[in-house]
Design an enzyme around this catalytic site. Structure first.
Site, PDB file in Angstrom:
ATOM      1  N   HIS A  85       0.873  -1.195   0.000  1.00 44.30           N
ATOM      2  CA  HIS A  85       0.000   0.000   0.000  1.00 44.30           C
ATOM      3  C   HIS A  85       0.900   1.231   0.000  1.00 44.30           C
ATOM      4  O   HIS A  85       1.060   1.898   1.013  1.00 44.30           O
ATOM      5  CB  HIS A  85      -0.911   0.004   1.227  1.00 44.30           C
ATOM      6  CG  HIS A  85      -1.902  -1.115   1.257  1.00 44.30           C
ATOM      7  ND1 HIS A  85      -3.181  -0.982   0.772  1.00 44.30           N
ATOM      8  CD2 HIS A  85      -1.788  -2.405   1.670  1.00 44.30           C
ATOM      9  CE1 HIS A  85      -3.827  -2.137   0.908  1.00 44.30           C
ATOM     10  NE2 HIS A  85      -3.002  -3.018   1.446  1.00 44.30           N
ATOM     11  N   GLU A 249      -9.846 -10.670   6.423  1.00 40.94           N
ATOM     12  CA  GLU A 249      -8.687 -10.281   7.242  1.00 40.94           C
ATOM     13  C   GLU A 249      -9.118 -10.161   8.696  1.00 40.94           C
ATOM     14  O   GLU A 249      -9.248  -9.070   9.255  1.00 40.94           O
ATOM     15  CB  GLU A 249      -8.095  -8.957   6.730  1.00 40.94           C
ATOM     16  CG  GLU A 249      -6.777  -8.602   7.398  1.00 40.94           C
ATOM     17  CD  GLU A 249      -6.177  -7.299   6.880  1.00 40.94           C
ATOM     18  OE1 GLU A 249      -6.757  -6.692   5.969  1.00 40.94           O
ATOM     19  OE2 GLU A 249      -5.119  -6.898   7.401  1.00 40.94           O
ATOM     20  N   ASN A 347       1.495  -3.308   4.464  1.00 41.19           N
ATOM     21  CA  ASN A 347       1.654  -1.918   4.892  1.00 41.19           C
ATOM     22  C   ASN A 347       3.038  -1.633   5.474  1.00 41.19           C
ATOM     23  O   ASN A 347       3.686  -2.517   6.033  1.00 41.19           O
ATOM     24  CB  ASN A 347       0.603  -1.591   5.941  1.00 41.19           C
ATOM     25  CG  ASN A 347      -0.802  -1.799   5.406  1.00 41.19           C
ATOM     26  OD1 ASN A 347      -1.248  -2.932   5.252  1.00 41.19           O
ATOM     27  ND2 ASN A 347      -1.478  -0.724   5.082  1.00 41.19           N
TER      28      ASN A 347
HETATM   29 ZN   LIG Z   1      -3.333  -4.945   2.031  1.00 43.18          ZN
END
Ligand SMILES: [Zn+2]
Length: 452
Positions: A85, A249, A347
């Site tokens: 990301h 998730e 991330n």
């Molecule tokens: Zn992701």
């Protein structure tokens, strides 16, 4: 570990003697007569000319004329990070996650996006992330781009995709960049879905999303998930787009969207064109349910990306409580079913993960330990090289082959055990035959508001 510093020849033509290469990286197979260790690494000589690999052969007993003797050091291709990301990265100082939870990450990210994400901010942070990745030897990245376009997010998709296209062109030949449009799945019931699909198509990207509703959580009931997926797949098919989704998730076993995605893939004849990231809840569902879903995923030819560092950070977190599980998808079971599984970084220094440096070698070293992907280690390098390269349809990154670019990482260590054990600040990244000589950028290069 190593005996002497290396100097890569300045010449465009040279040979490497006694390079130890994990055989899984060799796209055309290992030389059959090469010496092979217990973790599947072979000892080879490699010739490089005009930035390309021109010969790979079993290491000779004597060095070829003028060859650089690596003494058995590990030689890897540049690696692939197929789930990142870049647009969220390096915001941890200005918009911290107050408790490290998924809910706080979701809400902090929205606040940061609304408050700061103009072209200059995105360009600065994404460029910083790319510079980190390049210095560590990452040769290809797929980034998700928050592509909301409703209410306060007006024009975010156009802004973020514009910066992405600019950076993809600017970094061509250094890092191969792909992007995925990321929106909550209920956006596919709105008019924005078509606009997003058009932006993705004109940008050469992938269409995607996260299998939870806007402002919702994975595992909360979504009665119309099949209809939303049908819309997504129809928009993709109309534009010949591949699909990459964030799925389940959570540690809540009620999150079972992976099953729905597999069924949609089969329903739309999209086998081999879908990637699903995370899939954490698959690990905590009843075994018979998980096995049935895994069989569907295999039949649908879906690639799975596991994000161990971020999943271990977010999953099973509670204030004043020690986590009990590692948060990762059942990687061994997926691979046993014939499913392609890649590892990726996700991330970096944002509300979803406070750490990370776009270093796939470090991500792989952590993943091997988190996933118990060892004893032996022979398949492990594949998770960060040939598997994601195949899923992203890349020929020039993640593998080594005669005729391919001499994009390599020379490590200071000789065995995969040593690779997992130590960090590799001494790695030498070679691009088109030449040492890159880059180091990760200083945090001082970030804007003052996001520098620390
Ligand atoms: Zn992701």
């Amino acid at each position: 570990m190593t005996t002497s510093p290396l100097t890569i020849p300045a010449s465009r033509d040279y040979a490497l003697h006694r390079a130890r290469v994990p055989a899984i990286f060799l796209a055309d197979g290992a030389p059959p007569d090469a010496d092979r260790d217990g973790d599947g690494c072979v000892l080879v000589d490699m010739s490089i000319a005009d930035g390309r690999v021109t010969r790979i052969a079993a290491a000779d007993s004597t060095p070829p004329e003028g060859a650089l003797d690596l003494g058995g050091r590990q030689v890897w291709p540049t690696l692939v990070d197929m789930h990142t990301h870049l647009d969220k990265g390096h915001t941890v100082a200005r918009t911290p996650n107050p408790d490290g939870s998924f809910v706080s990450a979701r809400d902090a990210t929205m606040a940061d996006r609304i408050g700061f994400w103009d072209e200059a901010d995105l360009r600065r942070r994404m460029t910083f992330g790319l510079a980190c990745a390049e210095a560590h030897g990452v040769g290809a990245i797929r980034t998700h781009l928050d592509s909301n376009d409703d209410g306060p997010h007006r024009d975010q998709a156009a802004t973020s995709w514009g910066v992405f296209r600019e950076l993809r062109d600017a970094w061509a030949g250094r890092i191969a960049l792909q992007a995925v449009g990321l929106v909550p799945i209920d956006v596919y019931a709105t008019d924005h879905a078509r606009r997003l699909a058009d932006i993705v198509a004109t940008s050469g990207g992938l269409i995607g999303g996260v299998t939870r509703a806007s402002g919702g959580l994975h595992g909360e009931p979504m009665e119309n998930i099949d209809g939303l997926l049908d819309r997504l797949f129809a928009l993709a098919a109309e534009r010949d787009l591949d699909i990459d989704l964030h799925v389940d998730e959570t540690g809540d076993p009620a999150a079972a969207a992976l099953d729905a995605v597999a069924r949609a893939t089969l329903r739309h004849g999209y086998e081999g064109r879908v990637t699903c990231g995370h899939c954490c809840s698959l690990a905590v569902q009843p075994p018979a349910q998980a096995a049935a879903t895994i069989a569907l995923v295999a039949a649908a030819g879906i690639s799975i990306v596991t994000l161990p560092t971020v999943n271990m950070y977010l999953q099973d977190r509670g204030a004043g409580r020690t986590p009990r599980w590692r948060g990762v998808a059942p990687v061994h079971e997926l691979i046993a079913a014939g499913i392609a599984v890649a590892v990726a970084g996700d991330n970096c220094r944002d509300a979803f993960y406070a750490y990370g440096d776009h270093d796939m070698l470090d991500t792989l070293r952590q993943a091997i330990r988190i996933l118990h992907f060892d004893h032996p280690l022979d398949l492990a390098p594949g998770l960060a090289g040939p598997v994601p390269a195949a899923a992203m349809r890349l020929k020039d990154t993640g593998t080594i082959r005669v005729g391919g670019p001499a994009d390599l990482i020379i490590l200071g260590c000789k065995t995969l055990n040593q690779m997992v054990t130590r960090h590799h600040a001494d790695r030498i990244v070679i691009k088109r035959g030449k040492p890159l000589g880059a180091t990760p950028p200083s945090y001082a290069q970030l804007d003052a508001s996001i520098a620390s």
